[in-house]
Design a protein around this motif. Structure first.
Motif, PDB file in Angstrom:
ATOM      1  N   MET A  18     -35.921  -7.914 -18.106  1.00 57.86           N
ATOM      2  CA  MET A  18     -34.739  -8.762 -17.926  1.00 57.86           C
ATOM      3  C   MET A  18     -34.334  -8.832 -16.457  1.00 57.86           C
ATOM      4  O   MET A  18     -34.200  -9.920 -15.894  1.00 57.86           O
ATOM      5  N   ILE A  19     -34.170  -7.632 -15.779  1.00 56.88           N
ATOM      6  CA  ILE A  19     -33.776  -7.693 -14.372  1.00 56.88           C
ATOM      7  C   ILE A  19     -34.936  -8.068 -13.462  1.00 56.88           C
ATOM      8  O   ILE A  19     -34.747  -8.281 -12.280  1.00 56.88           O
ATOM      9  N   SER A  20     -36.166  -8.156 -14.021  1.00 58.07           N
ATOM     10  CA  SER A  20     -37.282  -8.550 -13.160  1.00 58.07           C
ATOM     11  C   SER A  20     -37.118  -9.997 -12.687  1.00 58.07           C
ATOM     12  O   SER A  20     -37.755 -10.430 -11.744  1.00 58.07           O
ATOM     13  N   PHE A  21     -36.230 -10.782 -13.351  1.00 61.08           N
ATOM     14  CA  PHE A  21     -35.903 -12.114 -12.831  1.00 61.08           C
ATOM     15  C   PHE A  21     -35.151 -12.013 -11.507  1.00 61.08           C
ATOM     16  O   PHE A  21     -35.238 -12.875 -10.653  1.00 61.08           O
ATOM     17  N   LEU A  22     -34.372 -10.952 -11.376  1.00 59.95           N
ATOM     18  CA  LEU A  22     -33.486 -10.833 -10.213  1.00 59.95           C
ATOM     19  C   LEU A  22     -34.121 -10.049  -9.079  1.00 59.95           C
ATOM     20  O   LEU A  22     -33.822 -10.278  -7.923  1.00 59.95           O
ATOM     21  N   LEU A  23     -34.982  -9.102  -9.422  1.00 55.49           N
ATOM     22  CA  LEU A  23     -35.561  -8.199  -8.419  1.00 55.49           C
ATOM     23  C   LEU A  23     -37.057  -8.116  -8.660  1.00 55.49           C
ATOM     24  O   LEU A  23     -37.476  -8.031  -9.809  1.00 55.49           O
ATOM     25  N   PRO A  24     -37.877  -8.121  -7.604  1.00 53.72           N
ATOM     26  CA  PRO A  24     -39.304  -7.931  -7.838  1.00 53.72           C
ATOM     27  C   PRO A  24     -39.582  -6.525  -8.389  1.00 53.72           C
ATOM     28  O   PRO A  24     -38.864  -5.584  -8.072  1.00 53.72           O
ATOM     29  N   GLN A  25     -40.602  -6.420  -9.244  1.00 52.63           N
ATOM     30  CA  GLN A  25     -41.024  -5.103  -9.734  1.00 52.63           C
ATOM     31  C   GLN A  25     -42.175  -4.656  -8.840  1.00 52.63           C
ATOM     32  O   GLN A  25     -43.330  -4.883  -9.156  1.00 52.63           O
ATOM     33  N   ALA A  26     -41.831  -4.003  -7.721  1.00 53.30           N
ATOM     34  CA  ALA A  26     -42.851  -3.799  -6.692  1.00 53.30           C
ATOM     35  C   ALA A  26     -43.420  -2.386  -6.659  1.00 53.30           C
ATOM     36  O   ALA A  26     -44.158  -2.043  -5.753  1.00 53.30           O
ATOM     37  N   SER A  27     -43.073  -1.537  -7.647  1.00 57.24           N
ATOM     38  CA  SER A  27     -43.666  -0.201  -7.670  1.00 57.24           C
ATOM     39  C   SER A  27     -44.171   0.104  -9.061  1.00 57.24           C
ATOM     40  O   SER A  27     -43.826  -0.584 -10.030  1.00 57.24           O
ATOM     41  N   SER A  28     -44.986   1.170  -9.167  1.00 55.03           N
ATOM     42  CA  SER A  28     -45.562   1.505 -10.467  1.00 55.03           C
ATOM     43  C   SER A  28     -44.482   1.961 -11.450  1.00 55.03           C
ATOM     44  O   SER A  28     -44.663   1.869 -12.654  1.00 55.03           O
ATOM     45  N   MET A  29     -43.354   2.457 -10.943  1.00 54.14           N
ATOM     46  CA  MET A  29     -42.286   2.932 -11.831  1.00 54.14           C
ATOM     47  C   MET A  29     -41.363   1.803 -12.286  1.00 54.14           C
ATOM     48  O   MET A  29     -40.653   1.941 -13.275  1.00 54.14           O
ATOM     49  N   ALA A  30     -41.338   0.713 -11.541  1.00 55.44           N
ATOM     50  CA  ALA A  30     -40.331  -0.321 -11.810  1.00 55.44           C
ATOM     51  C   ALA A  30     -40.373  -0.849 -13.249  1.00 55.44           C
ATOM     52  O   ALA A  30     -39.317  -0.954 -13.883  1.00 55.44           O
ATOM     53  N   PRO A  31     -41.576  -1.134 -13.818  1.00 53.28           N
ATOM     54  CA  PRO A  31     -41.562  -1.645 -15.189  1.00 53.28           C
ATOM     55  C   PRO A  31     -40.947  -0.659 -16.187  1.00 53.28           C
ATOM     56  O   PRO A  31     -40.195  -1.081 -17.067  1.00 53.28           O
ATOM     57  N   SER A  32     -41.224   0.653 -16.051  1.00 55.21           N
ATOM     58  CA  SER A  32     -40.641   1.593 -17.025  1.00 55.21           C
ATOM     59  C   SER A  32     -39.128   1.701 -16.862  1.00 55.21           C
ATOM     60  O   SER A  32     -38.406   1.792 -17.854  1.00 55.21           O
ATOM     61  N   VAL A  33     -38.667   1.704 -15.603  1.00 54.31           N
ATOM     62  CA  VAL A  33     -37.217   1.765 -15.390  1.00 54.31           C
ATOM     63  C   VAL A  33     -36.562   0.531 -16.018  1.00 54.31           C
ATOM     64  O   VAL A  33     -35.545   0.627 -16.698  1.00 54.31           O
ATOM     65  N   ASP A  34     -37.193  -0.613 -15.831  1.00 56.18           N
ATOM     66  CA  ASP A  34     -36.629  -1.852 -16.366  1.00 56.18           C
ATOM     67  C   ASP A  34     -36.648  -1.887 -17.894  1.00 56.18           C
ATOM     68  O   ASP A  34     -35.740  -2.421 -18.518  1.00 56.18           O
ATOM     69  N   ARG A  35     -37.719  -1.317 -18.499  1.00 53.62           N
ATOM     70  CA  ARG A  35     -37.781  -1.302 -19.964  1.00 53.62           C
ATOM     71  C   ARG A  35     -36.594  -0.552 -20.537  1.00 53.62           C
ATOM     72  O   ARG A  35     -35.942  -1.015 -21.469  1.00 53.62           O
ATOM     73  N   LEU A  36     -36.292   0.622 -19.977  1.00 53.43           N
ATOM     74  CA  LEU A  36     -35.163   1.402 -20.484  1.00 53.43           C
ATOM     75  C   LEU A  36     -33.854   0.665 -20.210  1.00 53.43           C
ATOM     76  O   LEU A  36     -32.967   0.607 -21.069  1.00 53.43           O
ATOM     77  N   PHE A  37     -33.747   0.084 -19.016  1.00 51.41           N
ATOM     78  CA  PHE A  37     -32.536  -0.665 -18.687  1.00 51.41           C
ATOM     79  C   PHE A  37     -32.326  -1.798 -19.695  1.00 51.41           C
ATOM     80  O   PHE A  37     -31.230  -1.996 -20.213  1.00 51.41           O
ATOM     81  N   SER A  38     -33.422  -2.525 -20.000  1.00 51.55           N
ATOM     82  CA  SER A  38     -33.303  -3.650 -20.933  1.00 51.55           C
ATOM     83  C   SER A  38     -32.915  -3.158 -22.326  1.00 51.55           C
ATOM     84  O   SER A  38     -32.097  -3.787 -22.998  1.00 51.55           O
ATOM     85  N   PHE A  39     -33.507  -2.043 -22.754  1.00 53.26           N
ATOM     86  CA  PHE A  39     -33.154  -1.495 -24.074  1.00 53.26           C
ATOM     87  C   PHE A  39     -31.658  -1.209 -24.145  1.00 53.26           C
ATOM     88  O   PHE A  39     -30.978  -1.597 -25.105  1.00 53.26           O
ATOM     89  N   ILE A  40     -31.120  -0.521 -23.103  1.00 54.90           N
ATOM     90  CA  ILE A  40     -29.695  -0.196 -23.111  1.00 54.90           C
ATOM     91  C   ILE A  40     -28.866  -1.485 -23.066  1.00 54.90           C
ATOM     92  O   ILE A  40     -27.898  -1.652 -23.807  1.00 54.90           O
ATOM     93  N   PHE A  41     -29.304  -2.433 -22.231  1.00 45.91           N
ATOM     94  CA  PHE A  41     -28.539  -3.670 -22.079  1.00 45.91           C
ATOM     95  C   PHE A  41     -28.481  -4.446 -23.395  1.00 45.91           C
ATOM     96  O   PHE A  41     -27.408  -4.827 -23.871  1.00 45.91           O
ATOM     97  N   TRP A  42     -29.649  -4.673 -24.030  1.00 42.15           N
ATOM     98  CA  TRP A  42     -29.676  -5.525 -25.226  1.00 42.15           C
ATOM     99  C   TRP A  42     -29.019  -4.850 -26.424  1.00 42.15           C
ATOM    100  O   TRP A  42     -28.335  -5.505 -27.204  1.00 42.15           O
ATOM    101  N   THR A  43     -29.227  -3.533 -26.593  1.00 43.48           N
ATOM    102  CA  THR A  43     -28.572  -2.880 -27.736  1.00 43.48           C
ATOM    103  C   THR A  43     -27.063  -2.853 -27.522  1.00 43.48           C
ATOM    104  O   THR A  43     -26.296  -3.029 -28.472  1.00 43.48           O
TER     105      THR A  43
END
Ligand code: CUA
Length: 320
Positions: A1-26
Motif C-alpha cells: 500500500m505505501i509502496s505507492f508513496l515511497l520506493p521499496q529500495a531495500s531487501s527489508m522494505a517489502p516485509s516492513v510494508d506487508r506488516l504495515f498494510s496488514f495493520i492498516f487494512w485490519t
C-alpha cells in the motif's frame, strides 16, 4: 500500500510494508464495522412513539464479550509475532556485510569507510549488505532512510548499528529523525546506490589516490591510521600484536573473542568494548591483568577511535 508513496529500495522494505498494510487494512475494517454498526443501531433502535418498543434492560453478554476480547487478543499477538520476526531480521546483520562508520553531529553526517574514504553522502553498491556502525559527537541523532524502511538512533559515547541491502540504484534521502537542535530539520544527506561495477570503480579510484599518499608516508585507510596511533600513543608498550601477553592482553586475534573479566563476568570484544576500554579502561579489566591502563579520553578523535578498532580487526589469521 505505501509502496505507492515511497520506493521499496531495500531487501527489508517489502516485509516492513506487508506488516504495515496488514495493520492498516485490519484497523480500517474494524473502524468501518464500528462506524456502520453504530449508524445501524442508531437508526434501527431510534426512539419511537409506541411504548412497547422500549429497549429491555441489558446487563451483559458473557459469550459475546469474551469472544470480542479473544479475537482482539489473537489479532494483537499475530502483530506481535510477525513484528518480532521482522525485527530480528532487521537487527542481526549478515556476517559478510560491508562496514561503514557513521558519525552524526550538529548538524551533519559523516561516512567513513575502512579503506579511508570520507564522504558527506553514503555511497553503497546494489545487492550487498551494508552495516553501519554509528555514533554521535554531541547529542542524540537518528539515522533514517524512509526508502529503505530503516531507522536507528545515534547515541554519544557508544556505537549502535544498523544494516540494509539496497535493491535499487538511485539516490534516496537520509533524514535525522531525532530532534537535535535548531538545524535538526536541515540535517540531511543522501544514499547513493550504485551498480556493483560502478561502486568498485569509485573504490579503486580512491585506493589509487590513497596508495600515492601512502608512498609519501601519509596514511589514509583506517587500519593504517590506527597502526600509527598504536605506535605513537604508546599502546605498544603494554599490548603486543603477536599474541604474547605483556602488561596488558595482546591485541592479536582479540576482536570477536570472549574475555573473562576481573569479578567473573565475560565480555565479547566488539566495537563498543574497544571504545570503552580506550576511554574508560577501568570499566572492564580482563582477568589476570593489572588495572594499569591510562584513559585515552580527550587524546583521540572519533576517527582515531574508529581507526584503532579497524587496526585491531586486522590483527588475525597467521601470526606475524
Ligand atoms: Cu540530528 Cu536531528
Amino acid at each position: 500500500m505505501i509502496s505507492f508513496l515511497l520506493p521499496q529500495a531495500s531487501s527489508m522494505a517489502p516485509s516492513v510494508d506487508r506488516l504495515f498494510s496488514f495493520i492498516f487494512w485490519t484497523s480500517l475494517a474494524c473502524f468501518l464495522i464500528i462506524v456502520f454498526g453504530k449508524l445501524f443501531f442508531i437508526i434501527r433502535f431510534r426512539r419511537k412513539k409506541r411504548p412497547e418498543h422500549l429497549t429491555p434492560y441489558i446487563t451483559g453478554h458473557m459469550v459475546m464479550e469474551l469472544s470480542i476480547a479473544g479475537v482482539l487478543l489473537i489479532w494483537v499477538m499475530v502483530i506481535f509475532y510477525w513484528g518480532w520476526k521482522d525485527y530480528e531480521k532487521l537487527r542481526v546483520s549478515p556476517s559478510d556485510a560491508m562496514e561503514v562508520y557513521v558519525t552524526g553531529r550538529q548538524w551533519s553526517w559523516q561516512f567513513t569507510y575502512p579503506e579511508g574514504q570520507r564522504s558527506a553522502e553514503l555511497i553503497v553498491p546494489k545487492g550487498k549488505p551494508v552495516k553501519l556502525i554509528m555514533t554521535s559527537e554531541d547529542v542524540l541523532h537518528s539515522f533514517f532512510v524512509p526508502a529503505f524502511r530503516v531507522k536507528q538512533d545515534l547515541i554519544p559515547k557508544v556505537y549502535t548499528s544498523l544494516w540494509f541491502e539496497a535493491t535499487q540504484t538511485g539516490t534516496f534521502p537520509i533524514y535525522c529523525a531525532e530532534y537535535c537542535g535548531t538545524a535538526h530539520s536541515a540535517m540531511l544527506s543522501k544514499v547513493r546506490v550504485l551498480e556493483p561495477e560502478a561502486f568498485e570503480d569509485w573504490q579503486i579510484g580512491f585506493q589509487m589516490a590513497a596508495l600515492a599518499l601512502k608512498k609519501k608516508g601519509e596514511e589514509k585507510d583506517l587500519a593504517g591510521i590506527g597502526k600509527n596511533v598504536y605506535e605513537t600513543k604508546q599502546c605498544m608498550a603494554c599490548h603486543s600484536i603477536d599474541g604474547k601477553p605483556s602488561v596488558g592482553p595482546s591485541l592479536f586475534g582479540i576482536f570477536g573473542k570472549e574475555e573473562s573479566l576481573e569479578g567473573g563476568a565475560t565480555v565479547t570484544v566488539d566495537e563498543n568494548y574497544i571504545r570503552e576500554s580506550l576511554l574508560n579502561p577501568m570499566a572492564k579489566v580482563v582477568k589476570g591483568f593489572p588495572p594499569a591502563m591510562p584513559s585515552m579520553q580527550g587524546q583521540l578523535s572519533e576517527e582515531e577511535i574508529q581507526a584503532v578498532i579497524e587496526f585491531i580487526k586486522t590483527l588475525k589469521g597467521e601470526k606475524p
